[in-house]
Scaffold this motif. Structure first.
Motif, PDB file in Angstrom:
ATOM      1  N   UNK A  64       5.624  -0.275   8.288  1.00 42.09           N
ATOM      2  CA  UNK A  64       5.598   0.938   7.477  1.00 42.09           C
ATOM      3  C   UNK A  64       7.013   1.274   7.027  1.00 42.09           C
ATOM      4  N   UNK A  65       7.188   1.415   5.734  1.00 45.59           N
ATOM      5  CA  UNK A  65       8.453   1.869   5.164  1.00 45.59           C
ATOM      6  C   UNK A  65       8.332   3.370   4.938  1.00 45.59           C
ATOM      7  N   UNK A  66       9.231   4.142   5.506  1.00 39.98           N
ATOM      8  CA  UNK A  66       9.154   5.603   5.468  1.00 39.98           C
ATOM      9  C   UNK A  66      10.186   6.146   4.477  1.00 39.98           C
ATOM     10  N   UNK A 121       1.110  -7.745   4.603  1.00 40.59           N
ATOM     11  CA  UNK A 121       0.666  -6.371   4.365  1.00 40.59           C
ATOM     12  C   UNK A 121       1.789  -5.418   4.743  1.00 40.59           C
ATOM     13  N   UNK A 122       2.096  -4.478   3.856  1.00 38.29           N
ATOM     14  CA  UNK A 122       3.109  -3.463   4.140  1.00 38.29           C
ATOM     15  C   UNK A 122       2.656  -2.135   3.558  1.00 38.29           C
ATOM     16  N   UNK A 123       2.968  -1.063   4.269  1.00 37.63           N
ATOM     17  CA  UNK A 123       2.607   0.285   3.831  1.00 37.63           C
ATOM     18  C   UNK A 123       3.879   1.072   3.554  1.00 37.63           C
ATOM     19  N   UNK A 124       3.899   1.768   2.425  1.00 40.50           N
ATOM     20  CA  UNK A 124       5.033   2.616   2.070  1.00 40.50           C
ATOM     21  C   UNK A 124       4.579   4.064   2.160  1.00 40.50           C
ATOM     22  N   UNK A 125       5.154   4.814   3.082  1.00 37.93           N
ATOM     23  CA  UNK A 125       4.841   6.234   3.252  1.00 37.93           C
ATOM     24  C   UNK A 125       5.757   7.025   2.323  1.00 37.93           C
ATOM     25  N   UNK A 128       0.839  -1.196   0.000  1.00 36.68           N
ATOM     26  CA  UNK A 128       0.000   0.000   0.000  1.00 36.68           C
ATOM     27  C   UNK A 128       0.875   1.248   0.000  1.00 36.68           C
ATOM     28  N   UNK A 129       0.602   2.158  -0.919  1.00 41.24           N
ATOM     29  CA  UNK A 129       1.299   3.432  -0.949  1.00 41.24           C
ATOM     30  C   UNK A 129       0.493   4.481  -0.206  1.00 41.24           C
TER      31      UNK A 129
END
Length: 225
Positions: free
Chosen positions: A51-53, A132-136, A27-28
């Motif tokens: 979350x990848x920042x 599930x991973x989110x990229x900020x 997810x972006x």
């Protein structure tokens, strides 16, 4: 990556110790400057989501990558160094937000390296069993990182609130705040490209409720399928 912790298995039981994950939903997360992405990412982390920042990656690269430092010094000169001979990010920001050409130079230098780091982090998270991973990524669209993700969330609020919050957050005047906002793709365009919009103009509780509703959908449709 600063952490190798998997997502909360009590909530996402299909992320199991030692289980090979063949697909991870990526997810972006993006939005306008000072629109409240940090509020959203803080809540996601509380729920055990990785979350990848991209900003943290950028900061790390500027502090640790000698090639980046050399390129910036060659382009801008030694005036961008602080008293400890480290890169002065505020001084660099003043220059790039005053000139579209300078901003373009910085983006050409940084974006390929940031992308490489994100790709490495995603591969590591999937290998660890995350589903599930989110990229900020503040410049998700501007950097053309859309192909890295399966879904895009945009955090938004009215322009006047965005300017006010940016001035307060960065301790800058209205003119520089508006230049920073204008340097990015218009928020209206980001909203038009989003799969989901998080309205952060209300209370923190309201924002969290929207994120929680989205997380429940992920449990049902993707993470636990």
């Amino acid at each position: 990556m600063r952490t190798e912790k998997r997502i909360d298995q009590s909530r996402f039981p299909f992320c199991l110790e030692g289980e090979k994950v063949t697909s991870m939903w990526k997810v972006g997360l993006t939005g306008g400057i000072a629109c409240g992405k940090s509020t959203v990412t803080a809540y996601l982390k509380e729920q055990g989501i990785q979350v990848i920042d991209a900003d943290e990656i950028s900061h790390r690269l500027m502090g640790e990558d000698p090639e980046i430092k050399a390129a910036l010094l060659s382009h801008f000169g030694e005036d961008i160094l602080d008293q400890q001979a480290d890169l002065d990010r505020k001084e660099i920001a003043k220059r790039v937000y005053a000139s579209a050409d300078e901003l373009s130079f910085l983006n050409r230098l940084m974006h390929p390296r940031i992308r490489q780091s994100i790709e490495e982090d995603l591969a590591q998270l999937q290998a660890l069993g995350n589903t599930l991973a989110v990229i900020d990524v503040p410049l998700l669209f501007e950097a053309h990182f859309e192909d890295l993700v399966d879904e895009i969330l945009v955090v938004a609020l009215p322009k006047a609130m965005e300017v006010e919050r940016l001035m307060a957050r960065d301790g800058i005047g209205q003119d520089l705040a508006e230049k920073k906002i204008a340097s990015q793709l218009a928020l209206e365009e980001k909203i038009a490209r989003a799969d989901r919009v998080i309205d952060n103009s209300g209370t923190i509780a309201s924002t969290k409720n929207q994120v929680e509703a989205w997380l429940k959908e992920k449990e049902e449709k993707h993470v636990m399928s």
